[in-house]
Design a protein around this motif. Structure first.
Motif, PDB file in Angstrom:
ATOM      1  N   UNK A 144       0.829  -1.211   0.000  1.00 46.85           N
ATOM      2  CA  UNK A 144       0.000   0.000   0.000  1.00 46.85           C
ATOM      3  C   UNK A 144       0.864   1.263   0.000  1.00 46.85           C
ATOM      4  N   UNK A 145       1.846   1.315   0.929  1.00 51.20           N
ATOM      5  CA  UNK A 145       2.700   2.496   1.036  1.00 51.20           C
ATOM      6  C   UNK A 145       4.170   2.062   1.109  1.00 51.20           C
ATOM      7  N   UNK A 146       4.712   1.550   0.026  1.00 48.48           N
ATOM      8  CA  UNK A 146       6.103   1.088   0.071  1.00 48.48           C
ATOM      9  C   UNK A 146       7.091   2.245   0.029  1.00 48.48           C
ATOM     10  N   UNK A 147       8.302   1.962   0.499  1.00 41.86           N
ATOM     11  CA  UNK A 147       9.408   2.902   0.312  1.00 41.86           C
ATOM     12  C   UNK A 147       9.940   2.651  -1.099  1.00 41.86           C
ATOM     13  N   UNK A 148       9.612   3.526  -2.005  1.00 39.70           N
ATOM     14  CA  UNK A 148       9.958   3.303  -3.401  1.00 39.70           C
ATOM     15  C   UNK A 148      11.360   3.772  -3.750  1.00 39.70           C
ATOM     16  N   UNK A 151       5.927   2.377   8.695  1.00 35.11           N
ATOM     17  CA  UNK A 151       6.486   1.443   9.671  1.00 35.11           C
ATOM     18  C   UNK A 151       8.003   1.508   9.746  1.00 35.11           C
ATOM     19  N   UNK A 152       8.634   2.071   8.749  1.00 33.17           N
ATOM     20  CA  UNK A 152      10.094   2.119   8.732  1.00 33.17           C
ATOM     21  C   UNK A 152      10.622   2.941   9.908  1.00 33.17           C
ATOM     22  N   UNK A 153      11.572   2.356  10.635  1.00 36.68           N
ATOM     23  CA  UNK A 153      12.151   2.996  11.819  1.00 36.68           C
ATOM     24  C   UNK A 153      13.497   3.617  11.435  1.00 36.68           C
ATOM     25  N   UNK A 154      13.562   4.945  11.405  1.00 41.22           N
ATOM     26  CA  UNK A 154      14.795   5.610  10.982  1.00 41.22           C
ATOM     27  C   UNK A 154      15.933   5.368  11.974  1.00 41.22           C
ATOM     28  N   UNK A 155      15.603   5.162  13.243  1.00 40.68           N
ATOM     29  CA  UNK A 155      16.643   4.894  14.236  1.00 40.68           C
ATOM     30  C   UNK A 155      17.313   3.551  13.978  1.00 40.68           C
ATOM     31  N   UNK A 156      16.526   2.554  13.579  1.00 40.69           N
ATOM     32  CA  UNK A 156      17.100   1.250  13.264  1.00 40.69           C
ATOM     33  C   UNK A 156      17.924   1.310  11.985  1.00 40.69           C
ATOM     34  N   UNK A 157      17.466   2.086  11.016  1.00 41.30           N
ATOM     35  CA  UNK A 157      18.252   2.258   9.794  1.00 41.30           C
ATOM     36  C   UNK A 157      19.571   2.947  10.120  1.00 41.30           C
ATOM     37  N   UNK A 158      19.537   3.956  10.973  1.00 44.62           N
ATOM     38  CA  UNK A 158      20.745   4.662  11.390  1.00 44.62           C
ATOM     39  C   UNK A 158      21.724   3.704  12.073  1.00 44.62           C
ATOM     40  N   UNK A 208      19.110  -2.394   3.986  1.00 40.98           N
ATOM     41  CA  UNK A 208      18.034  -1.612   4.616  1.00 40.98           C
ATOM     42  C   UNK A 208      16.680  -2.232   4.318  1.00 40.98           C
ATOM     43  N   UNK A 209      16.444  -2.602   3.075  1.00 40.22           N
ATOM     44  CA  UNK A 209      15.143  -3.174   2.708  1.00 40.22           C
ATOM     45  C   UNK A 209      14.925  -4.534   3.361  1.00 40.22           C
ATOM     46  N   UNK A 210      16.012  -5.296   3.528  1.00 38.89           N
ATOM     47  CA  UNK A 210      15.879  -6.592   4.199  1.00 38.89           C
ATOM     48  C   UNK A 210      15.581  -6.417   5.687  1.00 38.89           C
ATOM     49  N   UNK A 211      16.179  -5.389   6.304  1.00 42.03           N
ATOM     50  CA  UNK A 211      15.970  -5.155   7.734  1.00 42.03           C
ATOM     51  C   UNK A 211      14.659  -4.439   8.020  1.00 42.03           C
ATOM     52  N   UNK A 212      14.159  -3.666   7.053  1.00 43.60           N
ATOM     53  CA  UNK A 212      12.933  -2.887   7.225  1.00 43.60           C
ATOM     54  C   UNK A 212      11.979  -3.191   6.055  1.00 43.60           C
ATOM     55  N   UNK A 213      11.335  -4.357   6.073  1.00 42.75           N
ATOM     56  CA  UNK A 213      10.507  -4.764   4.934  1.00 42.75           C
ATOM     57  C   UNK A 213       9.109  -4.147   4.924  1.00 42.75           C
ATOM     58  N   UNK A 214       8.752  -3.374   5.940  1.00 42.05           N
ATOM     59  CA  UNK A 214       7.403  -2.839   6.045  1.00 42.05           C
ATOM     60  C   UNK A 214       7.175  -1.611   5.186  1.00 42.05           C
ATOM     61  N   UNK A 241       9.843   8.234   0.088  1.00 40.37           N
ATOM     62  CA  UNK A 241      11.269   8.429  -0.163  1.00 40.37           C
ATOM     63  C   UNK A 241      12.064   8.394   1.132  1.00 40.37           C
ATOM     64  N   UNK A 242      13.210   7.743   1.080  1.00 35.81           N
ATOM     65  CA  UNK A 242      14.137   7.698   2.209  1.00 35.81           C
ATOM     66  C   UNK A 242      15.449   8.331   1.758  1.00 35.81           C
ATOM     67  N   UNK A 243      15.857   9.398   2.449  1.00 32.03           N
ATOM     68  CA  UNK A 243      17.089  10.109   2.102  1.00 32.03           C
ATOM     69  C   UNK A 243      18.141   9.844   3.166  1.00 32.03           C
ATOM     70  N   UNK A 244      19.309   9.425   2.724  1.00 28.01           N
ATOM     71  CA  UNK A 244      20.394   9.057   3.640  1.00 28.01           C
ATOM     72  C   UNK A 244      21.638   9.843   3.256  1.00 28.01           C
ATOM     73  N   UNK A 245      22.168  10.591   4.218  1.00 22.78           N
ATOM     74  CA  UNK A 245      23.421  11.313   3.997  1.00 22.78           C
ATOM     75  C   UNK A 245      24.534  10.574   4.735  1.00 22.78           C
ATOM     76  N   UNK A 246      25.587  10.243   4.010  1.00 23.93           N
ATOM     77  CA  UNK A 246      26.667   9.426   4.564  1.00 23.93           C
ATOM     78  C   UNK A 246      27.983  10.192   4.496  1.00 23.93           C
TER      79      UNK A 246
END
Length: 245
Positions: free
Chosen positions: A42-46, A76-83, A66-72, A104-109
């Protein structure tokens, strides 16, 4: 025929039943909303966007992790867990994670900046911190020392390289012993034994006399600078002997 009177007990139980029904309705609605929000269809992270100057990091691999750890879903995606996941990656020095509506998920590294090899199995960043990385960076100097001496070794290397840069003599290897005695091998394969004390002054003494040594017909193999004055030179063509200068 009149209806039976409504007693206080009847009204009480009617209120209880109504309250229970409300709770059940709210619980079912909440569960439905939760399932809907977690439905990745319904609302995927595209889109996952990586920003920063990245040379050694494989962003496709990071996105797969990231997608394997946060499949929802996006919600539901937890930015703290992604961090936390990103901070575990060896080439990631710092990271920030931000969700952007609607998908959209934006990650600055900030990528690790390797400045030297450490004990043949790790790399050092400019702050003397170790991290695991590939050992194919042949252009980096090799530093060796006891555990916990990383910052000391790197500070000593930087100080020595500053002195040697004027003579165009880069350091290839640096050894810091358990007793904190310094030895270095230059890119021209000359080995310098500097000892524990006043190693900067001793290195400057070498730089001052190096033009004279370079003019000699024999090539220098090693130089022992552990003297109050002067130094001992070992020559390549007769390594069994040394000469005090």
């Amino acid at each position: 025929m009149s209806s039976p009177p409504v007693t206080k007990t009847t009204r009480f139980w009617a209120g209880v039943m109504f309250f229970v029904l409300v709770l059940i309705t709210v619980a079912l609605a909440t569960a439905g909303v939760y399932r809907w929000l977690n439905d990745a269809q319904r609302l995927p992270v595209q889109t996952v966007v990586f920003q920063g100057e990245l040379e050694h990091i494989d962003t496709a691999r990071l996105e797969d992790l990231i997608r394997a750890a946060q499949p929802g879903s996006f919600f539901a995606l937890d930015v703290n867990e992604v961090y936390a996941l990103l901070e575990q990656q060896p080439w990631v020095y710092r990271a920030s994670v931000r969700k952007q509506w609607p998908n959209k998920l934006t990650i600055y590294v900030v990528e690790q900046q390797p400045v030297a090899h450490w004990n043949d199995d790790l790399l050092l960043n400019p702050y003397g911190e170790t991290f695991a990385g590939n050992n194919e960076l042949d252009s980096l100097p090799k530093l060796y020392g006891p555990g916990g001496s990383e910052k000391t070794a790197l500070q000593g290397f930087n100080a020595m390289q500053t002195i040697l840069s004027g003579a165009a003599l880069p350091i290839d290897e640096l050894f810091l012993s358990e007793r904190f005695a310094w030895q270095i091998t230059l890119a021209n394969e000359i080995k310098l034994n500097l000892g524990r004390q006043e190693f900067i002054d001793r290195l400057q003494r070498f730089v001052d006399i190096y033009p004279l040594l370079k003019a000699q017909p024999r090539a220098v193999e090693y130089i022992d600078l552990r003297y109050d004055t002067g130094l001992a030179v070992g020559w390549v063509d007769d390594s069994k002997t040394s000469e005090k200068v």
